[in-house]
Design a protein around this motif. Structure first.
Motif, PDB file in Angstrom:
ATOM      1  N   LYS A 211      12.118 -44.763   6.272  1.00  0.00           N
ATOM      2  CA  LYS A 211      12.026 -44.047   7.547  1.00  0.00           C
ATOM      3  C   LYS A 211      12.484 -44.936   8.694  1.00  0.00           C
ATOM      4  O   LYS A 211      13.202 -44.471   9.600  1.00  0.00           O
ATOM      5  N   ALA A 212      12.085 -46.207   8.672  1.00  0.00           N
ATOM      6  CA  ALA A 212      12.510 -47.123   9.737  1.00  0.00           C
ATOM      7  C   ALA A 212      14.024 -47.306   9.729  1.00  0.00           C
ATOM      8  O   ALA A 212      14.666 -47.342  10.792  1.00  0.00           O
ATOM      9  N   HIS A 213      14.608 -47.413   8.541  1.00  0.00           N
ATOM     10  CA  HIS A 213      16.067 -47.542   8.457  1.00  0.00           C
ATOM     11  C   HIS A 213      16.755 -46.298   8.995  1.00  0.00           C
ATOM     12  O   HIS A 213      17.753 -46.387   9.725  1.00  0.00           O
ATOM     13  N   ALA A 214      16.212 -45.114   8.661  1.00  0.00           N
ATOM     14  CA  ALA A 214      16.808 -43.867   9.143  1.00  0.00           C
ATOM     15  C   ALA A 214      16.701 -43.767  10.658  1.00  0.00           C
ATOM     16  O   ALA A 214      17.655 -43.353  11.334  1.00  0.00           O
ATOM     17  N   ASP A 215      15.556 -44.139  11.222  1.00  0.00           N
ATOM     18  CA  ASP A 215      15.390 -44.088  12.676  1.00  0.00           C
ATOM     19  C   ASP A 215      16.373 -45.030  13.373  1.00  0.00           C
ATOM     20  O   ASP A 215      16.959 -44.681  14.412  1.00  0.00           O
ATOM     21  N   ALA A 216      16.559 -46.231  12.811  1.00  0.00           N
ATOM     22  CA  ALA A 216      17.502 -47.181  13.409  1.00  0.00           C
ATOM     23  C   ALA A 216      18.931 -46.654  13.333  1.00  0.00           C
ATOM     24  O   ALA A 216      19.713 -46.790  14.291  1.00  0.00           O
ATOM     25  N   ALA A 217      19.283 -46.038  12.206  1.00  0.00           N
ATOM     26  CA  ALA A 217      20.632 -45.493  12.061  1.00  0.00           C
ATOM     27  C   ALA A 217      20.860 -44.335  13.027  1.00  0.00           C
ATOM     28  O   ALA A 217      21.939 -44.206  13.620  1.00  0.00           O
ATOM     29  N   LYS A 218      19.857 -43.482  13.211  1.00  0.00           N
ATOM     30  CA  LYS A 218      19.988 -42.377  14.164  1.00  0.00           C
ATOM     31  C   LYS A 218      20.148 -42.911  15.582  1.00  0.00           C
ATOM     32  O   LYS A 218      20.936 -42.388  16.369  1.00  0.00           O
ATOM     33  N   ALA A 219      19.398 -43.951  15.916  1.00  0.00           N
ATOM     34  CA  ALA A 219      19.508 -44.536  17.256  1.00  0.00           C
ATOM     35  C   ALA A 219      20.884 -45.153  17.490  1.00  0.00           C
ATOM     36  O   ALA A 219      21.369 -45.207  18.629  1.00  0.00           O
ATOM     37  N   ALA A 220      21.536 -45.587  16.399  1.00  0.00           N
ATOM     38  CA  ALA A 220      22.864 -46.188  16.518  1.00  0.00           C
ATOM     39  C   ALA A 220      23.971 -45.145  16.521  1.00  0.00           C
ATOM     40  O   ALA A 220      25.154 -45.504  16.576  1.00  0.00           O
ATOM     41  N   GLY A 221      23.608 -43.869  16.419  1.00  0.00           N
ATOM     42  CA  GLY A 221      24.608 -42.810  16.513  1.00  0.00           C
ATOM     43  C   GLY A 221      24.967 -42.141  15.204  1.00  0.00           C
ATOM     44  O   GLY A 221      25.919 -41.349  15.165  1.00  0.00           O
ATOM     45  N   GLY A 227      16.441 -37.231   6.912  1.00  0.00           N
ATOM     46  CA  GLY A 227      16.232 -37.079   5.475  1.00  0.00           C
ATOM     47  C   GLY A 227      17.463 -37.440   4.673  1.00  0.00           C
ATOM     48  O   GLY A 227      17.362 -38.050   3.591  1.00  0.00           O
ATOM     49  N   GLN A 228      18.651 -37.081   5.158  1.00  0.00           N
ATOM     50  CA  GLN A 228      19.886 -37.419   4.459  1.00  0.00           C
ATOM     51  C   GLN A 228      20.084 -38.933   4.405  1.00  0.00           C
ATOM     52  O   GLN A 228      20.472 -39.496   3.375  1.00  0.00           O
ATOM     53  N   ILE A 229      19.807 -39.593   5.510  1.00  0.00           N
ATOM     54  CA  ILE A 229      19.970 -41.055   5.546  1.00  0.00           C
ATOM     55  C   ILE A 229      19.010 -41.708   4.563  1.00  0.00           C
ATOM     56  O   ILE A 229      19.387 -42.624   3.804  1.00  0.00           O
ATOM     57  N   MET A 230      17.752 -41.263   4.553  1.00  0.00           N
ATOM     58  CA  MET A 230      16.770 -41.860   3.648  1.00  0.00           C
ATOM     59  C   MET A 230      17.184 -41.666   2.192  1.00  0.00           C
ATOM     60  O   MET A 230      17.060 -42.595   1.372  1.00  0.00           O
ATOM     61  N   ALA A 231      17.681 -40.470   1.852  1.00  0.00           N
ATOM     62  CA  ALA A 231      18.108 -40.217   0.477  1.00  0.00           C
ATOM     63  C   ALA A 231      19.300 -41.097   0.105  1.00  0.00           C
ATOM     64  O   ALA A 231      19.347 -41.677  -0.989  1.00  0.00           O
ATOM     65  N   ALA A 239      20.792 -48.177  -6.928  1.00  0.00           N
ATOM     66  CA  ALA A 239      21.980 -48.312  -7.769  1.00  0.00           C
ATOM     67  C   ALA A 239      22.812 -49.538  -7.426  1.00  0.00           C
ATOM     68  O   ALA A 239      23.811 -49.809  -8.105  1.00  0.00           O
ATOM     69  N   GLY A 240      22.444 -50.255  -6.375  1.00  0.00           N
ATOM     70  CA  GLY A 240      23.200 -51.447  -6.004  1.00  0.00           C
ATOM     71  C   GLY A 240      24.576 -51.143  -5.451  1.00  0.00           C
ATOM     72  O   GLY A 240      25.524 -51.912  -5.661  1.00  0.00           O
ATOM     73  N   ARG A 241      24.710 -50.022  -4.736  1.00  0.00           N
ATOM     74  CA  ARG A 241      25.995 -49.651  -4.156  1.00  0.00           C
ATOM     75  C   ARG A 241      26.108 -50.165  -2.730  1.00  0.00           C
ATOM     76  O   ARG A 241      25.101 -50.448  -2.066  1.00  0.00           O
ATOM     77  N   GLU A 242      27.327 -50.223  -2.267  1.00  0.00           N
ATOM     78  CA  GLU A 242      27.559 -50.617  -0.885  1.00  0.00           C
ATOM     79  C   GLU A 242      27.166 -49.471   0.049  1.00  0.00           C
ATOM     80  O   GLU A 242      27.211 -48.304  -0.336  1.00  0.00           O
ATOM     81  N   PRO A 243      26.785 -49.783   1.288  1.00  0.00           N
ATOM     82  CA  PRO A 243      26.426 -48.717   2.238  1.00  0.00           C
ATOM     83  C   PRO A 243      27.548 -47.697   2.397  1.00  0.00           C
ATOM     84  O   PRO A 243      28.726 -48.044   2.486  1.00  0.00           O
ATOM     85  N   GLY A 244      27.174 -46.430   2.412  1.00  0.00           N
ATOM     86  CA  GLY A 244      28.149 -45.358   2.561  1.00  0.00           C
ATOM     87  C   GLY A 244      28.799 -44.917   1.274  1.00  0.00           C
ATOM     88  O   GLY A 244      29.679 -44.046   1.292  1.00  0.00           O
TER      89      GLY A 244
END
Length: 492
Positions: A211-221, A227-231, A239-244
């Motif tokens: 949730k904290a990561h999702a809130d920070a990402a939303k604040a960054a635009g 929910g999509q960000i958290m998933a 899975a050890g994938r790169e972001p995005g």
């Protein structure tokens, strides 16, 4: 009493009639609970009678009654697993919790609340369970019980359990920690529920970080929903994938699809087979093509054929081995679309079983095989059960006869239709669909797509929108796809 009908409107019904409807709803709910109590008593009586019969036959004690859930479930239009769960709960009502059972029988308790009474006292001794049963559901407390909410009811049971046997409660919590796990089950629209059962502190911590990561990402635009960000972050981290790049996680997908849908732009749905733990059933044709295309783009797809006859049945295949070989097992799983062949059972296929047992002369063949879950495979081995392979509307079916003589017929689901259809034995009725071939040439192909990080096995490189036009041949990767054509003749 005026009952509601198709012509009733809100303005044409009096307040008195509405009050009668409310009363009737309550009375019907009480009747429903009474019926549930009667079903519970019948299920327990059936189990006791079955165990007594099997004891006289010399069956070992641990094997007695294991086929009863497979009789209770279908009779109540439930899966054998749900039938077994109901039987276990009913056994506790009848033998250990008479006041709970009486409250259910008189309509004071609903089935769910009576089930919670059993669940929340399962770790206690028979004596302590009986005390809670009387203090919560005894005759002097029925009026209070009728107006107690479900959450408050659970809290009261837990409070009493802690007073009577705190050590049992501590052991229950320790056991719960040992049963932590991750599971996956189908969800609508080609999705799955990925569930983690973990200790409360760990689960809350993991959720808080997401949730904290999702809130920070939303604040960054970030334009995605929280929910999509958290998933996405959960998948990337696990899975050890790169972001995005959450959608690039390699997985195994078993897709049963017709050649028309895959290669000719057909619109017949495909089926995601439950080869792993989470099949999702039918999917739209464009989604199936996108799955295949995405898997090939990721260098992770191969194409293999599953042959069918002109009526759409899988071809019979036999083996001299005692156990079904891997190829035949895969074919049986595809025919059942990954779901246990027992009526009303939704469990994934775990065992490949002989309809007529091998010891009784049954062949290791497609016609004598079926895919079952572990419970159903063990249940049919109990005394008095019989099975026979048959056909219903040209599809494989299994007729099961229970010890009481009740018969249940399970029919294999319809597979995707082939691209062209011809009447059996070369009779008139050949209908061209996409790509006309000369009469007398009967196509017998059905495709199964596997998107898998394994080795390439002659995959057809399929790109949605680029290889689907008339006359366009798919670009081949290694060797030609295995497509079989037969010419009907007198030898058939």
């Amino acid at each position: 009493m005026i009952l509601p009908g198709g012509t009733d409107t809100a303005s044409s019904v009096s307040k008195e009639a509405q009050a009668e409807w409310v009363d009737l709803l309550g009375e019907l709910e009480a009747v429903k609970n009474t019926v549930t109590a009667t079903q519970g008593r019948l299920a327990v009586a059936l189990e006791e009678a079955t165990k007594a019969d099997e004891a006289r036959q010399g069956i070992r004690a641990e094997r007695r009654g294991r086929g009863v859930p497979n009789q209770v479930g279908p009779a109540m239009r439930l899966s054998p697993h749900a039938g077994g769960a109901f039987l276990g709960t009913a056994r506790a009502w009848v033998t250990d919790m008479p006041y709970t059972f009486d409250a259910l029988r008189t309509g004071v308790l609903s089935q769910w609340r009576a089930t919670l009474m059993v669940r929340e006292t399962a770790h206690l001794s028979v004596e302590h369970r009986a005390q809670i049963d009387e203090r919560i559901c005894g005759p002097a407390n029925l009026a209070v019980l009728a107006r107690t909410g479900t959450r408050r009811l659970i809290a009261q049971v837990k409070e009493l359990a802690g007073e009577l046997d705190v050590h049992a409660c501590v052991k229950r919590n320790a056991k719960a920690v040992s049963e932590r796990r991750v599971s996956v089950r189908p969800a609508p629209d080609l999705m799955v529920y990925l569930t983690a059962l973990v200790p409360m502190a760990q689960g809350v911590q993991a959720y808080a970080q997401l949730k904290a990561h999702a809130d920070a990402a939303k604040a960054a635009g970030d334009e995605r929903g929280a929910g999509q960000i958290m998933a996405d972050v959960l998948i990337e981290r696990v899975a050890g994938r790169e972001p995005g790049k959450a959608d690039e996680v390699p997985v195994t997908i078993n897709l049963l699809v017709s050649d028309q849908t895959l290669l000719a732009g057909g619109q017949e749905p495909a089926v995601v087979v439950e080869g792993a733990a989470a099949g999702v059933g039918a999917v739209p044709a464009p989604v199936a093509r996108e799955l295949a295309g995405h898997g090939i783009d990721a260098d992770a797809a191969w194409l293999r054929s599953i042959y069918v006859d002109p009526r759409g049945r899988l071809l019979a295949t036999t083996s001299v081995s005692r156990f079904h070989p891997p190829g035949l097992s895969a074919l049986l799983r595809a025919r059942e679309q990954g779901i246990c062949a027992t009526s009303w059972c939704d469990a994934p296929v775990r065992h490949i079983d002989h309809v007529t047992p091998f010891a009784e002369g049954g062949q290791t063949s497609l016609g004598n095989g079926q895919g079952l879950c572990a419970r159903c495979n063990h249940a049919k081995q109990a005394p008095g059960w019989r099975q026979e392979a048959t056909e219903v509307e040209g599809r494989h079916a299994v007729e099961t006869v229970a010890p009481t003589g009740h018969t249940y017929v399970a029919v294999a689901p319809k597979p995707p239709r082939p691209v062209r259809v011809q009447a059996a034995d070369g009779a008139p009725g050949w209908t061209p669909a996409v790509g006309v071939d000369p009469p007398g040439r009967v196509p017998r192909s059905r495709y199964s797509i596997g998107c898998h990080p394994g080795p390439d096995r002659g995959a057809i490189a399929y790109r949605p929108g680029r290889n689907t036009g008339p006359g366009r041949r798919p670009r081949r990767r290694a060797r030609p796809a295995d497509v079989s054509w037969v010419h009907p003749g007198p030898e058939r």
